[in-house]
Structures are given as C-alpha cells and as structure tokens.
Design an enzyme around this catalytic site. Sequence first.
Site, mmCIF file in Angstrom:
data_model
loop_
_atom_site.group_PDB
_atom_site.id
_atom_site.type_symbol
_atom_site.label_atom_id
_atom_site.label_comp_id
_atom_site.label_asym_id
_atom_site.label_seq_id
_atom_site.Cartn_x
_atom_site.Cartn_y
_atom_site.Cartn_z
ATOM 1 N N HIS A 121 0.877 -1.177 0.000
ATOM 2 C CA HIS A 121 0.000 0.000 0.000
ATOM 3 C C HIS A 121 0.917 1.231 0.000
ATOM 4 C CE1 HIS A 121 -2.746 2.966 1.846
ATOM 5 N NE2 HIS A 121 -3.743 2.166 1.547
ATOM 6 N N ASP A 198 3.427 -4.207 7.984
ATOM 7 C CA ASP A 198 2.164 -3.476 7.846
ATOM 8 C C ASP A 198 1.044 -4.466 8.171
ATOM 9 O OD1 ASP A 198 -0.208 -2.387 6.964
ATOM 10 O OD2 ASP A 198 0.593 -1.602 5.083
ATOM 11 N N GLN A 201 -4.194 -5.031 7.219
ATOM 12 C CA GLN A 201 -5.199 -5.983 6.724
ATOM 13 C C GLN A 201 -5.119 -7.338 7.424
ATOM 14 O OE1 GLN A 201 -7.625 -5.095 4.911
ATOM 15 N NE2 GLN A 201 -6.914 -3.186 4.020
ATOM 16 N N LYS A 224 -10.336 -0.338 10.778
ATOM 17 C CA LYS A 224 -10.546 -1.539 9.968
ATOM 18 C C LYS A 224 -10.893 -2.734 10.848
ATOM 19 C CE LYS A 224 -7.142 -0.058 6.526
ATOM 20 N NZ LYS A 224 -7.911 0.372 5.364
ATOM 21 N N CYS A 361 -4.803 2.447 -3.554
ATOM 22 C CA CYS A 361 -3.553 2.997 -3.014
ATOM 23 C C CYS A 361 -2.394 2.031 -3.226
ATOM 24 C CB CYS A 361 -3.683 3.352 -1.526
ATOM 25 S SG CYS A 361 -4.882 4.622 -1.226
HETATM 26 N N1 PLP Z 1 -1.698 -0.620 4.594
HETATM 27 C C1 PLP Z 1 -2.637 -1.396 4.038
HETATM 28 C C2 PLP Z 1 -2.270 -2.781 3.596
HETATM 29 C C3 PLP Z 1 -3.941 -0.914 3.895
HETATM 30 O O1 PLP Z 1 -4.865 -1.677 3.334
HETATM 31 C C4 PLP Z 1 -4.236 0.399 4.352
HETATM 32 C C5 PLP Z 1 -5.587 0.973 4.167
HETATM 33 O O2 PLP Z 1 -6.338 0.608 3.303
HETATM 34 C C6 PLP Z 1 -3.218 1.148 4.920
HETATM 35 C C7 PLP Z 1 -1.961 0.609 5.028
HETATM 36 C C8 PLP Z 1 -3.473 2.552 5.410
HETATM 37 O O3 PLP Z 1 -4.336 2.552 6.482
HETATM 38 P P1 PLP Z 1 -4.888 3.942 7.085
HETATM 39 O O4 PLP Z 1 -5.513 4.666 5.926
HETATM 40 O O5 PLP Z 1 -5.872 3.518 8.104
HETATM 41 O O6 PLP Z 1 -3.723 4.667 7.629
#
Ligand code: PLP
Length: 406
Positions: A121, A198, A201, A224, A361
């Site tokens: 992401h 990260d 998910q 989430k 993203c």
């Molecule tokens: N990393 C992953 C794999 C994600 O799916 C997301 C959000 O969709 C993020 C990071 C970013 O999360 P946030 O927008 O809550 O900071």
Amino acid sequence: MDVQTIRKDFPILGREVNGHPLVYLDNAATSQKPNSVIQKLVDYYQNYNSNVHRGVHTLGTLATEQFEEAREKIRRFIHAKSTKEIIYTRGTTDSLNIVAYGYGRVNLTAGDEIVISPMEHHANLIPWQQVAQVTGAELKYFPMKPDGMLDLDDVRKTITDKTKIVACTEVSNVLGTVNPVKEIAAIAHEKGAIMVVDGAQSTPHMPVDVQDMDADFFAFSGHKMLGPTGIGVLYGRQELLEAMEPVQTGGEMIDEVDFHSATWAELPWKLEAGTPHISGAIGLGAAVDYLENIGMEAINRYETELADAAYEKLKELDGVTVYGPKHRAGLVSFNIDGIHPHDVSTALDADGIAVRAGHHCAQPLMRWLKCESTVRASFYFYNSLDEIETLAKGIKDAKEFFGHVI
Ligand code: PLP
C-alpha cells in the site's frame, strides 16, 4: 459463527441502500462498528469526557484509566511484551511514517538498502521512497510470482548485508496474499536488518503475535477492526523505541522543559505528542473486547470460507479476471472484460452492494497487474455466504446491463 445473531450487533447492517438491503463488502477500506463500540464512545462523551494524564480531577482520572486500560487490551491482543511498546497513532499510515522518519531517516546512510514488496500500500511505500531520497539509501523490491505470492528463495536473494530495513505487508489489500512475515523477519534478522510489518489488513482478521513473528515494528488501524477512525497503533520493540527520537514534540510527551532544552517522558508517552485521540483509543479497546469475544481463530476460519466461496464463484464467471493467489485472506479483486471498474461498482451500488473500485492505493501493483484499477469485494465476519451469492448475481446483472452475454 452465528452470523445472523452477530449482524444484530451492527445497526448499519440493517439499513437499505437504493431500495435493497445493504451488502457491505468494503471492509478492507473500513469496517462497520458494533453497538458496544458506539456506546463506549457515547459513554465517554456523556459521562467522563476529559483530557488524559493532565488533571487530577475525577473525570480526568476516569478518562486516563480507560485510555490506559485500552492500551493494555491492545498489548494483549497482539501479544506485545509491554504497554511501553504500544504507541497510539492516527492509523497505519501515521505509524509507518513515524518508523520511516523516526528510525529510517536517522539510521540510514548512502549505500544502505531498504527492501519492500511490489504489493505494498502507498502507506508502506512512499515514506520509504522519501527516506531513500534524503538518505541516499537504495529502495529495492522483492520479485513476485505470477499469482502474487512471494518466494522465500527470492526473499533470501534480495536481502543482502547492505539491507538495513525490510518492510512488508502481512496481507495484501488488493491480492489477499498472506505473506510469510515471520520467515521474512528471520531472514532480515540473519542479515542484521530490522523487520517492519504493515498489519492493516491482518490485525482485524487473524491472530497476531508480534513476538512470535519477531517484528521490530508493526502498524495497524483501529477503523478496519471495528474501532473508530483516526486511531491506530505502532508496536515497536522497546529497545528500538527507547533509542528513537520523537518525530513530533509538545504536550505531555515531555519530562522537563527549560527555555532552550527539553527531556522526554518515558515510553509510550514519549512518542505521543499533543492531546491524543482519547475516545478513539477507548473505542478501540471496546473493539478488541468484541473481537476477542468471538475469537480471532474463528474469525479467520470463517473469512477464509467466505473468500474461497467468492473466489470459486467469480472464477466461474465468463469474462471475469480474478487477481491474486487461490489461498487468500478475505477479499477478492477482479475486473470484467470491457467494463470499467467504476461502472461495475456503480451498477453494484444500485443493487445495494458496496464494493471499492480504484487503484486501492497500490499504483505500482496495478502496473504489475497490467491494469489501472480493479473492483474489490472485501469481507468481514458479519458477511454471509448469501451476500456472496448476491455479489455474483450483481456481477452477472452488470455484465448483462453493459451488453455482455453470459
Ligand atoms: N496498509 C494497508 C495494507 C492498507 O490496506 C491500508 C488501508 O487501506 C493502509 C496501510 C493505510 O491505512 P490507514 O488509511 O488507516 O492509515
């Protein structure tokens, strides 16, 4: 898993959209909230709204107790050693930026390497690009197999003695790939690099044990996983957090302040400048209670069932391309030949089905997939097999509407 009983805890799931019962399949973007979390927020604002760690009055004490109790719940939930290792942040993006700027920028020099995967992401990609640019470090990528999986032999070849940071998502928000982060961490550590995971998910959907996986940093978002927006967590190994300088200063993160200098409070507060998202943290604590009550093993088993069913159903449909490996976390990204993902999403919305269309993203990953965007249906434990049938029917209807013969 008694989905129908569980659904009653989520008031929004009872509503209609465009004259149809809501089928909410955009959980990878954000999850819905159960009554217990909503009520916890109402209770805070109605009964003990106050700042934390400041006043010694009754409301301030109550708020501080709840705020710190939530931290302890989160510590237990991800199996961290100490609450000193649980830093409240605004979310995964904020957490990863803190690691990139607070650790990466300070510790990297020209010639060092940062290794990430092509499925990251932007939150686990752009901060590393930026830090590579200012430090002169090189940003490298693991190769990826055609089905969107990483190969540990490739991982071993890509991480070298020059690698200082390996950063990888545990679950891809586009492909649903579940990465072997524990094995990758072991390889990173053999080479003297740190491992940043990260967990945006994974944390909402499967058991997480940061000690077992041996992550040095682990980031996730509250929204989430049934919690409020604007609250997230950075887990960091205590020694690393101790050595880190705060990226932001001000507020209660201090020990002593003089006219020209200041010293910092202990962990975790050292890294929490300004008034924190108090209700968010307390609400996240309630979300953790709810998830633990169902059990993360059970949630993961059930969502795997949903993902398998969706994968098989969509694979059968003519003109539908499903991306990612067969064994996946609870989401399915796909495209329909000749129909733009936004049109698919609009057609599904007319049937009350909420999915996400776009690059999610992850633009470099879109390039790797040779498409600009995809449609993504992402599940949570309150979704039912019937809703997957509804999705498949909605896709068939969309194909008919846009002129494809099934
Ligand atoms: N990393 C992953 C794999 C994600 O799916 C997301 C959000 O969709 C993020 C990071 C970013 O999360 P946030 O927008 O809550 O900071």
